[in-house]
Design an enzyme around this catalytic site. Structure first.
Site, PDB file in Angstrom:
ATOM      1  N   LYS A  14       0.707  -1.158  -0.010  1.00 59.19           N
ATOM      2  CA  LYS A  14      -0.099  -0.139  -0.038  1.00 59.19           C
ATOM      3  C   LYS A  14       1.002   1.265  -0.118  1.00 59.19           C
ATOM      4  CE  LYS A  14       0.805   1.259   4.490  1.00 59.19           C
ATOM      5  NZ  LYS A  14       1.661   2.265   4.904  1.00 59.19           N
ATOM      6  N   GLY A 113       4.726  -6.612   5.175  1.00 63.16           N
ATOM      7  CA  GLY A 113       4.696  -7.330   6.175  1.00 63.16           C
ATOM      8  C   GLY A 113       3.194  -7.549   6.703  1.00 63.16           C
ATOM      9  N   ASP A 147      -1.999  -1.937  10.135  1.00 66.24           N
ATOM     10  CA  ASP A 147      -2.270  -1.754   9.017  1.00 66.24           C
ATOM     11  C   ASP A 147      -2.780  -2.886   8.210  1.00 66.24           C
ATOM     12  OD1 ASP A 147      -1.047   0.704   8.903  1.00 66.24           O
ATOM     13  OD2 ASP A 147       0.815   0.149   8.143  1.00 66.24           O
TER      14      ASP A 147
HETATM   15  O1  C5P Z   1       0.893  -1.460  14.705  1.00 67.20           O
HETATM   16  P1  C5P Z   1       2.261  -1.511  14.203  1.00 67.20           P
HETATM   17  O2  C5P Z   1       3.181  -3.002  14.769  1.00 67.20           O
HETATM   18  O3  C5P Z   1       2.233  -1.448  12.589  1.00 67.20           O
HETATM   19  O4  C5P Z   1       2.945  -0.321  14.740  1.00 67.20           O
HETATM   20  C1  C5P Z   1       4.411  -0.012  14.731  1.00 67.20           C
HETATM   21  C2  C5P Z   1       4.771   1.035  15.612  1.00 67.20           C
HETATM   22  O5  C5P Z   1       4.332   2.009  14.961  1.00 67.20           O
HETATM   23  C3  C5P Z   1       4.113   1.021  17.004  1.00 67.20           C
HETATM   24  O6  C5P Z   1       5.050   0.197  17.774  1.00 67.20           O
HETATM   25  C4  C5P Z   1       4.103   2.472  17.448  1.00 67.20           C
HETATM   26  O7  C5P Z   1       5.323   2.670  17.734  1.00 67.20           O
HETATM   27  C5  C5P Z   1       3.939   3.034  15.960  1.00 67.20           C
HETATM   28  N1  C5P Z   1       2.574   3.691  15.643  1.00 67.20           N
HETATM   29  C6  C5P Z   1       1.784   4.464  16.410  1.00 67.20           C
HETATM   30  N2  C5P Z   1       0.487   4.735  16.002  1.00 67.20           N
HETATM   31  C7  C5P Z   1      -0.153   4.014  15.169  1.00 67.20           C
HETATM   32  C8  C5P Z   1       0.489   3.147  14.487  1.00 67.20           C
HETATM   33  C9  C5P Z   1       1.806   2.940  14.730  1.00 67.20           C
HETATM   34  O8  C5P Z   1       2.350   5.085  17.220  1.00 67.20           O
HETATM   35  N3  C5P Z   1      -1.183   4.426  14.857  1.00 67.20           N
END
Ligand code: C5P
Length: 293
Positions: A14, A113, A147
Site C-alpha cells: 500500500k 509485512g 495496517d
Molecule cells: O501497529 P504496528 O505494529 O504497525 O505499529 C508499529 C509501531 O508504530 C508501533 O509500535 C508504534 O510505535 C507506532 N504506531 C503508532 N501509532 C499508530 C500506528 C503505529 O504510534 N497508529
C-alpha cells in the site's frame, strides 16, 4: 467437501496518500486519519496444508541474499504470528508450509509485512476450512498490527482511522500511476512516530478523497500529505535528499508513504510514469518502480 491442499495469493503493498496524526493515545499509539491505496507491487505467497501440525515459513528458491538476510523465518515473522493467531482463534492445530516470493522492500512504508499477515489470515481460513467470519479475521488482524485490517477489505482505497485499523472503503475511478523510490536506508516506524512535533491545526483527508473519487490526478498531486515527513526526514537525511531531488526532476510535489522511506510522485499517465522513472536513474535509488493503483 474435499478441501484443496494448496493455494497461491498475491499479497499487495500500500501507499498512504494522506496521513494526519490526530494525537497520542493513552496506549502509546497515535490516533490517525490516513488514506491508503493498494498497489500493483506484490509479494507472491504459496500455502500448502501439511500434517505436521507446524507452521513453516520459507523464501522462494531464487530469493537474493540481501532479502534473505533481512527476512526472519521464525515465529517473530508476522506471517507465522498470523498463522498461530488463526489456529488459536479456531481452536485447531493444523499445519502449513508457506513459501514467499518477497518483492516488497522492508522498512519502506509500504506495509509489505502487514499485507503478508492479512493474506495469511484469509488463505488459512480457506485452506484449513475454518469458516471464521470476516469480523473475526478483523479482530485477529487488529491484535497483530495497525495496517493489517486494510488488506482484509476487497477495496483499492480506504480512509483508515483509530490506530489505522478502522477501515472505510473509498470507491475510486480509473487507474492511477505512482513513481516510487527509496534510499538504501529504511525508517523505523516507532522512532518516526516518537519524533513527531505537536501541531496546532490538523489537516483533513476530504480533498484527497474527493480527488480519488473524481479521478483528478492534478488535485491529488497537490493534496497528498503526510504528517510524519518532517520527523522521518530528520532521521533519514538520505531520504530528505531523495525527496527534494525527486521533486526537482519530476517538477511536482513528492510525498512520503507511511513512515517512509519510500517517496512517491503521481504521474498523469503510465507513459509519463515510465519517463519519470527513467529520470530518477541518476539518483541511484536502492529501489524504484512504477506502481499501478
Ligand atoms: O501497529 P504496528 O505494529 O504497525 O505499529 C508499529 C509501531 O508504530 C508501533 O509500535 C508504534 O510505535 C507506532 N504506531 C503508532 N501509532 C499508530 C500506528 C503505529 O504510534 N497508529
Amino acid at each position: 467437501m474435499k478441501l484443496t491442499s494448496e493455494v497461491t495469493f498475491r499479497s499487495p503493498s500500500k501507499i498512504n496518500v494522506f496521513l494526519e496524526v490526530q494525537g497520542k493515545r493513552p496506549d502509546g499509539y497515535h490516533e490517525l486519519e490516513t488514506v491508503m491505496l493498494k498497489t500493483s507491487l506484490c509479494d507472491v505467497m504459496h500455502f500448502e496444508r501439511t500434517n505436521s501440525g507446524q507452521v513453516m515459513l520459507q523464501l522462494a528458491a531464487h530469493t537474493p541474499t540481501e532479502i534473505r538476510k533481512a527476512f526472519p523465518l521464525d515465529d517473530t515473522n508476522l506471517i507465522c504470528r498470523a498463522a498461530h493467531a488463526v489456529r488459536q482463534a479456531a481452536g485447531v492445530s493444523c499445519g502449513v508450509r508457506v513459501t514467499i516470493n518477497k518483492r516488497i522492500p522492508a522498512q519502506a512504508g509500504l506495509a509489505g509485512g502487514s499485507g503478508n499477515a492479512a493474506t495469511t489470515l484469509m488463505a488459512l481460513n480457506g485452506l484449513w476450512g475454518l469458516n471464521l467470519p470476516h469480523k473475526a479475521l478483523h479482530s485477529i488482524a487488529a491484535t497483530l498490527g495497525s495496517d493489517i485490517n486494510f488488506f482484509l477489505e476487497q477495496t483499492r482505497a480506504a480512509v483508515c482511522r483509530g490506530r489505522g485499523e478502522k477501515v472505510q472503503a473509498i470507491p475510486i475511478r480509473g487507474c492511477l500511476y505512482v513513481v516510487a523510490a527509496r534510499p538504501a536506508r529504511g525508517n523505523e516506524t516507532p522512532r518516526v512516530f516518537a519524533g513527531l512535533e505537536p501541531v496546532r491545526e490538523h489537516r483533513r483527508s476530504q480533498p484527497v478523497i474527493e480527488a480519488l473519487q473524481t479521478g483528478s490526478v492534478r488535485q491529488l498531486v497537490h493534496s497528498a500529505f503526510n504528517r510524519l515527513t518532517t520527523s522521518a526526514s530528520t532521521q533519514n537525511p538520505d531520504m530528505a535528499d531523495l525527496m527534494s531531488q525527486m521533486s526537482c526532476l519530476c517538477d511536482r510535489p513528492v510525498f512520503m508513504s507511511g513512515s517512509g522511506s519510500t517517496c512517491c510522485v503521481f504521474a498523469r499517465t503510465q507513459r509519463e510514469a515510465q519517463l519519470l522513472l527513467r529520470k530518477l536513474d541518476g539518483l541511484q535509488p536502492a529501489f524504484a518502480a512504477v506502481l499501478r493503483i
